[in-house]
Design an enzyme around this catalytic site. Sequence first.
Site, PDB file in Angstrom:
ATOM      1  CG  HIS A   1     -24.699  -6.114  36.305  1.00 38.23           C
ATOM      2  ND1 HIS A   1     -23.434  -5.609  36.171  1.00 38.23           N
ATOM      3  CD2 HIS A   1     -25.011  -6.670  35.105  1.00 38.23           C
ATOM      4  CE1 HIS A   1     -22.996  -5.811  34.945  1.00 38.23           C
ATOM      5  NE2 HIS A   1     -23.930  -6.478  34.278  1.00 38.23           N
TER       6      HIS A   1
ATOM      7  CD  GLU B   1     -24.283 -11.928  34.031  1.00 34.68           C
ATOM      8  OE1 GLU B   1     -23.529 -11.094  33.500  1.00 34.68           O
ATOM      9  OE2 GLU B   1     -25.480 -11.705  34.302  1.00 34.68           O
TER      10      GLU B   1
ATOM     11  CG  HIS C   1     -25.957 -13.952  30.464  1.00 36.46           C
ATOM     12  ND1 HIS C   1     -24.713 -13.653  29.943  1.00 36.46           N
ATOM     13  CD2 HIS C   1     -26.406 -12.819  31.056  1.00 36.46           C
ATOM     14  CE1 HIS C   1     -24.416 -12.400  30.219  1.00 36.46           C
ATOM     15  NE2 HIS C   1     -25.427 -11.862  30.884  1.00 36.46           N
TER      16      HIS C   1
END
Length: 377
Positions: free
Chosen positions: A185, A235, A285
């Site tokens: 992340h 993303e 994504h």
Amino acid sequence: MKITDMKLYHVKPRWLFLKIETDEGISGWGEPIVEGRALTVATAVEELKRYLVGQDPLRIEHHWQIMYRGTFYRGGPVLVSAISGIEQALWDIKGKFYNMPVYEMLGGKVRETVRMYSHCGGETPETIAANAKKRMEQGFNAIKIGVDAPVRQVDSLAFVEGVVAKFAAIREAAGSGLDIAIDFHGRVSPAMSIRLAAALEPYYPMFIEEPVLPENVDALVRVAQSTSIPIATGERLFTRWGFREALEKGAVAIVQPDLCHAGGIFEGRKIAAMAEMHYASVAPHNPLGPISLASCLQLDACTPNFLIQEHPSMAEKWDLGEGYLKRPFVVENGTIAVPQGPGLGIEINEEALVERGYAGDWDTPRLAYEDGSFAEW
């Protein structure tokens, strides 16, 4: 045919839907959104509306160029996400006009089914392993887990052991037949990512997503060269120009364009073609809504180097569009059949959009370290 109106719907849990209407009664749907900035993107769509109303909706590439390049300042999450949702809706209109799926206009399908992966979480190794088995019972043969936040720049051995314990518990419970990806992340430093990757390698992760933040491609290269685990990212990259350096430097094995952020369906196809030249795969994504998923499925259907598609199920209450779609997508044996209907292949239940509407004020969680300083979510 001319565009006559553009309507926006803020929809729970954090989505923004767009309907573009025409004077021939054909309408199209898109999903222009930046999570936590829905109201800002809605304003950008309204600004672009001034140009689009009265235009021929079939001239998609022409309109894309004008929307992207025509205001001098270009790129970034807000503008490109607004363009992305508009572009999706225009393809939906075009497909309905010609009575064919979007993928037929992009070269035709190369597969019959689209492999999916689902999200999986849990506070302890036991609970995350149990949840993984539930996902398998639901038909998935691939899942993605996350690294608990916050993560310090150089974190403890106990932290590394905790991450590994969860991954190992899933592998032990599910065996070798389940593919397990892990999402860092962008909250992990390059040094810490290298340590975590080394600790996870024996358990054969499918890929590591966003091992570091996207701004410094050389840092991503350093992580990629340190491990045999495939690196995925994308993303938070916008348009094909945003993916160029990562592909050219060999920083990424799996590109993850978000079709609600990266420029839309056709831009996603261009990114996939760039990735194909570098022998990289594509795994779009998608932690968003059913229109986003429908757009992804159109790209997945016609993309030779497609790998796997993210399923927008971050919690049990997040589904494949139950209530929003008149005919929700169905996962069977870990796949969704390539849609057959025209355009995006979906019908939206507008009454549900109104019933489940909200103010559009969902905000990104903000985390802090023990000393009160900011930590990446």
